[in-house]
Write a protein that holds these residues in place. Structure first.
Motif, PDB file in Angstrom:
ATOM      1  N   ASP A 118       0.813  -1.222   0.000  1.00 44.86           N
ATOM      2  CA  ASP A 118       0.000   0.000   0.000  1.00 44.86           C
ATOM      3  C   ASP A 118       0.849   1.277   0.000  1.00 44.86           C
ATOM      4  N   LYS A 119       1.968   1.236  -0.694  1.00 45.53           N
ATOM      5  CA  LYS A 119       2.808   2.415  -0.820  1.00 45.53           C
ATOM      6  C   LYS A 119       3.278   2.530  -2.265  1.00 45.53           C
ATOM      7  N   PHE A 137       9.247   6.775  -0.124  1.00 42.72           N
ATOM      8  CA  PHE A 137       7.885   6.683  -0.635  1.00 42.72           C
ATOM      9  C   PHE A 137       7.261   8.070  -0.782  1.00 42.72           C
ATOM     10  N   ASP A 139       4.618   9.126   0.555  1.00 44.11           N
ATOM     11  CA  ASP A 139       4.047   9.658   1.792  1.00 44.11           C
ATOM     12  C   ASP A 139       5.091  10.228   2.745  1.00 44.11           C
ATOM     13  N   THR A 141       7.820   8.629   3.955  1.00 45.66           N
ATOM     14  CA  THR A 141       8.458   7.644   4.825  1.00 45.66           C
ATOM     15  C   THR A 141       9.617   6.976   4.092  1.00 45.66           C
TER      16      THR A 141
END
Length: 896
Positions: A118-119, A137, A139, A141
């Motif tokens: 989910d990344k 990533f 997001d 992270t």
């Protein structure tokens, strides 16, 4: 027996004798001819064997066995591709987290797993020779991960039955468990080798609110094979995110001693770089130490940041800004580390390629580099310029995992292999149809090339030969990583594969010549003068004792002399260095003074003691040693500022260093003045002098000449030392040249001990050469009124010069090829200076030490044979020149 029978019997005996002599002559001629030709053939065979071993160093690289196929992942673009060291399994990672393994030989997909869920991957950091990954990533992270190959072996008896019919080298797919699929291969040793891909990942860490655009990290040392454990204590990373900030972090693992739970602590600092450059950077790198951060833009501009520790922790500070693409309008397309994470490969849109690494600016010889001012004293320098491909855009670079080679791919379909240290173009090829290259890589064992294109994969067997060495790299200075300027170095071993292989022969050649020079400087004069003395000035009875005694010295094994030099002489010389330095001057002067005093002895007593004259040299020797021992503290205090070794390290002034060099020159000048001016004057005015008066005048003359030589040497030395200061410069200090810092195992000790090894050879041959001079030449000279010394110098020595020169050349050959003494007492330091108090390493000693452990047919192995070939050539040239000179001397001797 009748007269006829006696006559017939005599004729038979004479006939038999003639046949016997004729047969012996024929046999001798045959044996000598066969022996001579056999010697020449043996020498030529040695030469051919050496050349055959060295010749492959110059062979070009080759690729064979092309295998091409389409990729099983189709149009999807992987972010990273790798293969194992046996070229059986490969893996690819996609930006959605899919990690697929496949067989390299046929492309069969073996398995698929998810490295993250989910990344969306936005950045990735890998490292040459390591399996550790750092993923970034969208997001904000990051996540540390590990992908490596697990190798295991299965005995033939335990292998599954379906694989019992396999042939060595054959591959087959094997599923040892439900969640593992690998490739099994039968090795030539009869074992089955199983290769399986394993992966793991840590928990994600939040470092930014925006997407991670670039990443780099310093991987930990490998724990075996290509694997890198993800349970290391700390990790250094650097990231650049969409908010325009550069972040440097140190991830630490903290374990709860009660529960055993492990938590990650992210110690991070950030720096806004928007003010440094207006546009977005394209490349981010972190050196192996983790203290230097390199940020580069498409224009070629690079900013280097350094990590600085302060009271409130550490921070990043800009250290310098440089242009990676000077004098060109091209764009920077590739910027990445090669093996070792110190040298940066730079490729551009116009086909240019170069290598950069940090150097200490103040220590370089390049004025442009010296002019750069940085906060830490280091600067990035373009050290290696590789052959360019004008007009062809560089699109990829993958470095070798075990050498300084790198594979470069071009948009035009060309791919090349370079060797960074030697700057050699190892291979230059094009893909079929000139399809664009996506990436090109060298397999982990440097035995294959894998090229990914827009149409599929291409695999070749690759034999790079020996790109680590070239004629220029073996002889000329090479700029190695971490050094401020090019140097000539021999360093064939290291703790890992990252350091560059340094195989320059010049330090070994220099060490061989250094050992030869200092050994001959000590041994040759003593041997020649001893031969002249025993041949021309002693009685036959003394000669029959001295010559066998000296020849017995040749029976001493080199290993014994080397052992004594290293264990006994070297520590003693270090402890009593002032004494030995004083002895070099005091003992010869004592001997000459004793000879002068001998002439003052009444003639009648001198004739009685003539037979024992040699043995009176023993008290003179001990007297000279005693005088040296008494003078040594005074000499050390007055000349060497109280401590010789401290003076050698730079304490006090260096006038005495010049004196050490000038005393022999001043002595030769005094000898010339004596022969050209003083002696002719004395011969004109000393006709009526008695023998005692002349001997007394000779003693006074000798003392005056010695004093003149010392005063002249001191005066010239002072002038040389202080002259630069008159023009505003620093003193011209000799320390750092032929005298410098003291090492216990050095040329001084080796020259002394090896002199004893070479003295018997030179002495014996020289004595035999002097003995072959016809006695009528001596008698004629003495009959004309010449003294024994004049007869020796002007008649005997010129006649025997060819033999004396042969003695020197044979002694020289003995010293050049000496191994054990220089191995044990020379220090084995491959330096290139001529400091008499430092060590060295010779060609023969290097061969003896390293050849037993060198991998057969490796570059190191062949370079050792190259060293042997150089030693062979040096000896051959010396012997050839010696023979030419010897024949010239012999021709002149026949004219006397």
């Amino acid at each position: 027996m009748s007269q006829d029978e006696k006559s017939f019997s005599g004729r038979r005996r004479r006939m038999k004798t003639r046949w016997t002599v004729a047969a012996a002559d024929v046999l001798s001629e045959f044996v000598i001819t066969v022996g001579g030709i056999g010697t020449i053939v043996a020498v030529m065979a040695v030469f051919v064997v050496l050349v055959a071993r060295v010749a492959p160093l110059g062979l070009p690289a080759s690729i064979t066995g092309e295998v091409s196929r389409e990729t099983h992942w189709g149009s999807a673009k992987p972010v990273h591709l790798a293969v194992d060291e046996y070229r059986t399994i490969g893996w690819v990672l996609f930006d959605d987290g899919r990690l697929e393994s496949f067989r390299v030989d046929n492309g069969e997909k073996l398995g698929e797993t998810r490295l993250f869920q989910d990344k969306k991957l936005s950045a990735i950091s890998t490292s040459v020779g390591r399996g550790g990954l750092l993923l970034g990533f969208l997001d904000g992270t990051i996540q540390f991960a590990d992908v490596h190959f697990k190798t295991s072996f299965i005995d033939a008896v335990n292998a599954p039955e379906e694989f019992h019919g396999m042939k060595p080298g054959e591959l087959a797919t094997y599923k040892p468990s439900d969640d593992e699929t690998g490739v099994i291969e039968l090795t030539s040793q009869g074992q089955y080798r199983l290769q399986v891909l394993e992966s793991s990942a840590m928990e994600p860490l939040k470092v930014s609110d925006k997407a991670i655009l670039m990443l780099d990290h310093v991987p930990e040392a490998a724990s075996g094979g290509n694997s890198v454990s993800v349970s290391k204590d700390d990790r250094k990373y650097v990231s650049y995110s969409a908010d325009g900030k550069l972040r440097y972090g140190l991830v630490l693992e903290e374990e709860d001693f009660l529960s055993g739970d492990i938590t990650l602590k992210n110690d991070m600092i950030e720096l806004d770089i928007a003010e440094i450059q207006g546009e977005r950077p394209q490349f981010l790198l972190q050196t192996a130490r983790g203290n230097d951060i390199l940020l580069a833009w498409k224009s070629g501009q690079m900013v280097r940041f350094v990590r600085e520790n302060g009271e409130n922790g550490f921070r990043l500070a800009p250290a310098e800004k440089i242009d990676l693409l000077p004098d060109t309008d091209a764009e920077l397309t590739v910027c990445d580390f090669i093996l070792g994470r110190e040298t940066v490969f730079v490729g551009d849109s116009d086909g240019g390629a170069s290598g950069w690494f940090l150097v200490r600016a103040a220590e370089t010889d390049d004025p442009e580099i010296q002019a750069r001012k940085t906060s830490d004293g280091f600067t990035l320098a373009r050290v290696h310029v590789l052959q360019s491909a004008p007009g062809e855009k560089v699109v990829s670079m993958r470095a070798s995992e075990r050498s300084r080679m790198l594979a470069v791919g071009y948009e035009s379909g060309r791919f090349r292999v370079y060797q960074m240290t030697t700057e050699l173009l190892v291979l230059d090829r094009h893909l079929p149809g000139d399809v664009p290259v996506v990436s090109a890589m060298i397999t982990p064992k440097d035995d294959g090339l894998l090229v990914e294109s827009t149409k599929g994969l291409y695999l070749w067997n690759f034999d790079p030969r020996h790109p680590e060495i070239s004629v220029a790299a073996a002889i000329l200075p090479v700029w190695y990583e971490g050094y401020p300027k090019p140097r000539q170095i021999w360093q064939s071993s290291s703790a890992g594969v990252e350091p560059e292989m340094k195989l320059g022969l010049y330090p070994l050649i220099s060490g061989t010549l250094k050992a030869t020079f200092y050994s001959m400087l000590f041994g040759a004069p003593i041997a020649l003068l001893a031969a002249i003395y025993t041949s021309e000035f002693t009685t036959y009875k003394v000669r029959t004792v001295v010559k066998p005694t000296v020849e017995m010295m040749a029976s001493l094994p080199s290993v014994v002399l080397g052992f004594l030099a290293a264990i006994v002489f070297a520590p003693v010389v270090e402890s009593f260095l002032p004494f030995f330095l004083t002895t070099i001057v005091a003992v010869p002067l004592t001997f000459i003074t004793a000879a002068m005093l001998w002439q003052l002895m009444p003639r009648r007593i001198g004739l009685i003691l003539e037979e024992w004259r040699l043995w009176f040299m023993v008290p003179a020797l001990f007297l000279g040693l005693f005088i040296s021992y008494q003078l040594a503290p005074w000499v050390e205090h007055l000349a060497f500022d109280g401590n010789v070794k401290s003076w050698l390290d730079g304490k006090g002034n260096g006038v005495v260093g010049w004196v050490m060099l000038m005393i022999p020159l001043a002595g030769m000048l005094a000898f010339f003045v004596n022969g050209a001016f003083i002696n002719p004057y004395l011969r004109m005015h000393a006709i009526k002098w008695t023998r005692s008066q002349f001997a007394l005048m000779s003693l006074i003359k000798f003392a005056a000449l010695v004093l003149l030589a010392f005063l002249l040497a001191w005066g010239v030395s002072s002038l040389l030392y202080w002259l630069p200061t008159w023009f505003g410069g620093s003193p011209f200090d000799p320390r750092g040249t032929f005298v410098d810092s003291y090492a216990q195992r050095n040329s001084f000790v080796v020259g002394f001990v090896m002199g004893f090894a070479v003295i018997p050879i030179i002495y014996t041959i020289a004595d035999d050469a002097l003995a072959t001079v016809p006695k009528h030449l001596r008698s004629a000279s003495l009959g004309c009124g010449a003294t024994p010394w004049q007869t020796t110098v002007r008649v005997v020595i010129p006649t025997a010069m060819s033999g004396l020169f042969s003695a020197l050349m044979i002694g020289l050959g003995r010293v050049v090829g000496e191994t054990m003494i220089v191995l044990m007492a020379g220090g084995n330091t491959p330096v290139t200076d001529w400091n008499i108090f430092s060590g060295f390493r010779t060609l023969s000693a290097t061969i003896a030490i390293e050849l037993p452990e060198a991998v057969e047919n490796s570059t190191h192995f062949r370079m050792l044979f190259a060293a042997a070939l150089v030693l062979f050539v040096i000896t051959f040239l010396i012997n050839t020149a010696a023979e030419i000179v010897r024949l010239r001397f012999r021709k002149r001797a026949y004219q006397l």
